[in-house]
Design a protein around this motif. Structure first.
Motif, PDB file in Angstrom:
ATOM      1  N   ILE A 139      44.742 -16.198  27.378  1.00 35.59           N
ATOM      2  CA  ILE A 139      45.451 -17.174  26.547  1.00 35.59           C
ATOM      3  C   ILE A 139      45.251 -16.861  25.070  1.00 35.59           C
ATOM      4  O   ILE A 139      46.189 -16.943  24.275  1.00 35.59           O
ATOM      5  CB  ILE A 139      45.004 -18.603  26.901  1.00 35.59           C
ATOM      6  CG1 ILE A 139      45.496 -18.967  28.301  1.00 35.59           C
ATOM      7  CG2 ILE A 139      45.539 -19.602  25.863  1.00 35.59           C
ATOM      8  CD1 ILE A 139      44.962 -20.286  28.821  1.00 35.59           C
ATOM      9  N   SER A 140      44.047 -16.503  24.696  1.00 34.05           N
ATOM     10  CA  SER A 140      43.778 -16.153  23.302  1.00 34.05           C
ATOM     11  C   SER A 140      44.648 -15.006  22.833  1.00 34.05           C
ATOM     12  O   SER A 140      45.176 -15.033  21.719  1.00 34.05           O
ATOM     13  CB  SER A 140      42.295 -15.795  23.154  1.00 34.05           C
ATOM     14  OG  SER A 140      42.016 -15.350  21.863  1.00 34.05           O
ATOM     15  N   GLU A 141      44.815 -13.995  23.665  1.00 37.40           N
ATOM     16  CA  GLU A 141      45.653 -12.849  23.295  1.00 37.40           C
ATOM     17  C   GLU A 141      47.118 -13.241  23.197  1.00 37.40           C
ATOM     18  O   GLU A 141      47.838 -12.752  22.330  1.00 37.40           O
ATOM     19  CB  GLU A 141      45.475 -11.721  24.312  1.00 37.40           C
ATOM     20  CG  GLU A 141      44.148 -11.026  24.223  1.00 37.40           C
ATOM     21  CD  GLU A 141      43.918 -10.329  22.884  1.00 37.40           C
ATOM     22  OE1 GLU A 141      44.858  -9.664  22.398  1.00 37.40           O
ATOM     23  OE2 GLU A 141      42.825 -10.466  22.331  1.00 37.40           O
ATOM     24  N   SER A 161      40.695 -17.750  29.451  1.00 38.61           N
ATOM     25  CA  SER A 161      40.651 -18.031  28.011  1.00 38.61           C
ATOM     26  C   SER A 161      40.906 -16.775  27.195  1.00 38.61           C
ATOM     27  O   SER A 161      41.532 -16.834  26.131  1.00 38.61           O
ATOM     28  CB  SER A 161      39.328 -18.687  27.628  1.00 38.61           C
ATOM     29  OG  SER A 161      38.248 -17.800  27.829  1.00 38.61           O
ATOM     30  N   LYS A 162      40.429 -15.636  27.667  1.00 40.18           N
ATOM     31  CA  LYS A 162      40.690 -14.375  26.960  1.00 40.18           C
ATOM     32  C   LYS A 162      42.168 -14.050  26.961  1.00 40.18           C
ATOM     33  O   LYS A 162      42.739 -13.633  25.949  1.00 40.18           O
ATOM     34  CB  LYS A 162      39.894 -13.234  27.589  1.00 40.18           C
ATOM     35  CG  LYS A 162      38.416 -13.297  27.299  1.00 40.18           C
ATOM     36  CD  LYS A 162      37.675 -12.135  27.930  1.00 40.18           C
ATOM     37  CE  LYS A 162      36.191 -12.238  27.659  1.00 40.18           C
ATOM     38  NZ  LYS A 162      35.433 -11.121  28.245  1.00 40.18           N
ATOM     39  N   VAL A 187      48.454 -16.213  22.424  1.00 35.87           N
ATOM     40  CA  VAL A 187      48.802 -17.098  21.310  1.00 35.87           C
ATOM     41  C   VAL A 187      48.541 -16.499  19.941  1.00 35.87           C
ATOM     42  O   VAL A 187      48.869 -17.105  18.927  1.00 35.87           O
ATOM     43  CB  VAL A 187      48.068 -18.467  21.421  1.00 35.87           C
ATOM     44  CG1 VAL A 187      48.486 -19.194  22.659  1.00 35.87           C
ATOM     45  CG2 VAL A 187      46.573 -18.299  21.353  1.00 35.87           C
ATOM     46  N   LYS A 188      47.973 -15.308  19.863  1.00 36.28           N
ATOM     47  CA  LYS A 188      47.728 -14.663  18.562  1.00 36.28           C
ATOM     48  C   LYS A 188      49.030 -14.361  17.868  1.00 36.28           C
ATOM     49  O   LYS A 188      50.007 -14.041  18.401  1.00 36.28           O
ATOM     50  CB  LYS A 188      46.963 -13.348  18.754  1.00 36.28           C
ATOM     51  CG  LYS A 188      45.507 -13.576  18.955  1.00 36.28           C
ATOM     52  CD  LYS A 188      44.782 -12.242  18.991  1.00 36.28           C
ATOM     53  CE  LYS A 188      43.289 -12.490  19.178  1.00 36.28           C
ATOM     54  NZ  LYS A 188      42.560 -11.236  19.221  1.00 36.28           N
ATOM     55  N   LYS A 246      36.602 -18.058  31.928  1.00 40.61           N
ATOM     56  CA  LYS A 246      36.233 -17.046  30.929  1.00 40.61           C
ATOM     57  C   LYS A 246      37.366 -16.034  30.768  1.00 40.61           C
ATOM     58  O   LYS A 246      37.791 -15.731  29.649  1.00 40.61           O
ATOM     59  CB  LYS A 246      34.941 -16.353  31.353  1.00 40.61           C
ATOM     60  CG  LYS A 246      34.477 -15.268  30.391  1.00 40.61           C
ATOM     61  CD  LYS A 246      33.127 -14.721  30.805  1.00 40.61           C
ATOM     62  CE  LYS A 246      33.299 -13.423  31.529  1.00 40.61           C
ATOM     63  NZ  LYS A 246      32.016 -12.772  31.835  1.00 40.61           N
ATOM     64  N   TYR A 247      37.876 -15.554  31.888  1.00 38.90           N
ATOM     65  CA  TYR A 247      38.950 -14.567  31.833  1.00 38.90           C
ATOM     66  C   TYR A 247      40.277 -15.190  31.418  1.00 38.90           C
ATOM     67  O   TYR A 247      41.033 -14.603  30.650  1.00 38.90           O
ATOM     68  CB  TYR A 247      39.080 -13.843  33.168  1.00 38.90           C
ATOM     69  CG  TYR A 247      37.866 -13.001  33.472  1.00 38.90           C
ATOM     70  CD1 TYR A 247      37.572 -11.882  32.704  1.00 38.90           C
ATOM     71  CD2 TYR A 247      36.993 -13.340  34.493  1.00 38.90           C
ATOM     72  CE1 TYR A 247      36.450 -11.110  32.954  1.00 38.90           C
ATOM     73  CE2 TYR A 247      35.862 -12.566  34.754  1.00 38.90           C
ATOM     74  CZ  TYR A 247      35.605 -11.464  33.979  1.00 38.90           C
ATOM     75  OH  TYR A 247      34.494 -10.711  34.228  1.00 38.90           O
TER      76      TYR A 247
END
Length: 57
Positions: A52-54, A49-50, A56-57, A46-47
């Protein structure tokens, strides 16, 4: 064992290829080990993925 802030265990570097050579910027992320529960792994993901999401933005 010497853990980095309690998050990582020592990293074992091997001379193996797991298809990372097929594309640029490939990475393998292993989560959990025999001493972890599924719940611990899912919380970690969960953490992760957060983060990685930030990135690759």
């Amino acid at each position: 064992m010497n853990y980095i802030h309690g998050l990582f265990r020592p990293i074992i570097v091997r001379n193996s290829r797991y298809n990372q050579h097929l594309t640029k910027a490939a990475v393998i992320i292993e989560v959990g080990a025999t001493g972890n529960t599924m719940e611990q792994c899912l919380v970690s993901m969960k953490y992760l993925s957060k983060v990685i999401s930030e990135v690759v933005k």
